[in-house]
Design an enzyme around this catalytic site. Sequence first.
Site, PDB file in Angstrom:
ATOM      1  N   ARG A  49       0.740  -1.045   0.039  1.00 10.49           N
ATOM      2  CA  ARG A  49       0.096   0.004  -0.006  1.00 10.49           C
ATOM      3  C   ARG A  49       0.855   1.323  -0.128  1.00 10.49           C
ATOM      4  O   ARG A  49       0.904   1.867   1.188  1.00 10.49           O
ATOM      5  CB  ARG A  49      -1.094   0.099   1.062  1.00 10.49           C
ATOM      6  CG  ARG A  49      -1.677  -1.373   1.364  1.00 10.49           C
ATOM      7  CD  ARG A  49      -2.331  -1.409   2.467  1.00 10.49           C
ATOM      8  NE  ARG A  49      -3.307  -2.508   2.507  1.00 10.49           N
ATOM      9  CZ  ARG A  49      -4.186  -2.991   3.835  1.00 10.49           C
ATOM     10  NH1 ARG A  49      -3.805  -2.155   4.809  1.00 10.49           N
ATOM     11  NH2 ARG A  49      -4.798  -4.042   3.751  1.00 10.49           N
ATOM     12  N   ASP A  51       2.639   4.933  -0.361  1.00 10.68           N
ATOM     13  CA  ASP A  51       1.894   6.284   0.011  1.00 10.68           C
ATOM     14  C   ASP A  51       1.838   7.014  -1.175  1.00 10.68           C
ATOM     15  O   ASP A  51       2.303   7.038  -2.254  1.00 10.68           O
ATOM     16  CB  ASP A  51       2.821   6.944   0.974  1.00 10.68           C
ATOM     17  CG  ASP A  51       2.924   6.175   2.338  1.00 10.68           C
ATOM     18  OD1 ASP A  51       2.037   5.287   2.587  1.00 10.68           O
ATOM     19  OD2 ASP A  51       3.999   6.153   3.084  1.00 10.68           O
ATOM     20  N   ARG A 196      11.451   5.178   4.324  1.00 10.27           N
ATOM     21  CA  ARG A 196      11.751   6.885   4.118  1.00 10.27           C
ATOM     22  C   ARG A 196      12.261   7.233   5.324  1.00 10.27           C
ATOM     23  O   ARG A 196      13.095   8.077   5.350  1.00 10.27           O
ATOM     24  CB  ARG A 196      10.115   7.540   3.891  1.00 10.27           C
ATOM     25  CG  ARG A 196       9.707   7.014   2.408  1.00 10.27           C
ATOM     26  CD  ARG A 196       8.244   7.822   2.269  1.00 10.27           C
ATOM     27  NE  ARG A 196       8.171   9.104   2.764  1.00 10.27           N
ATOM     28  CZ  ARG A 196       6.865   9.761   2.892  1.00 10.27           C
ATOM     29  NH1 ARG A 196       5.648   8.883   2.876  1.00 10.27           N
ATOM     30  NH2 ARG A 196       6.713  10.873   3.177  1.00 10.27           N
TER      31      ARG A 196
END
Length: 245
Positions: A49, A51, A196
């Site tokens: 999923r 971002d 990230r």
Amino acid sequence: MRVRLIVAYDGTNYHGWQIQKNAITVEEILQQALCDLLQEPIELVGASRTDAGVHARGNVAVFDTHTRIPAEKIAIAVNQRLPEDIRVMQSEEVEEQFHPRYAESEKTYEYHISNVPIQLPTRRLYSYFVYLPLDVEKMQEAAKLFVGEHDFAGFCSAKSQVQTTVRTIYDCQVEKEGDEICIRVRGNGFLYNMVRIIAGTLVEVGLGRRKLSTVSQAIEKADRSLAGPTAPPEGLTLIKIEYQN
């Protein structure tokens, strides 16, 4: 039959992969295109999923269908109904019990950084602009600390809802070519914003704002406050997902 898709997309214009009520997502666009093509209700199940703003070359999704169209031809057919920033790279029939999120797999992500005084406009949507010089050798040393099985609770955002925050990183490398730096991470799974945050932490190391010892502490203590910031989404690309079967 159950069909597996390899999906690539430029995430710039989308609010991530997963369907949302008031935002356009990759899953929504692809699912609607499949419904139009196959003339039946389709429910996609995605492996990752991603971002908003994150890109993919090899995300994976499956769906069940009663169509007579051969599975391997669905990719070409559905691409005619998709916008140019979403493409199904491959389609194939898989076993009915295959689930893209629960089957054992290895995921590879790349995070790209433009380490230049002034950002090129053509790279602004696909890399993180860092104008101060980065010490790549220090970043490479720090990257090695992530390899292995660790509790990565310190490297995920609060929204992460999982049974366990333990993950295994098989490889984490930092490479420089010209003025572009690539962080490549391969593991058995990743938490929400994990790559990230790893990237943000490595950038701080490269800038001399964070020592290797503090990176080790962030991993060992699984404390989010000890890790670096979450790097921007545009530098991140899901490269591939490899399954055991």
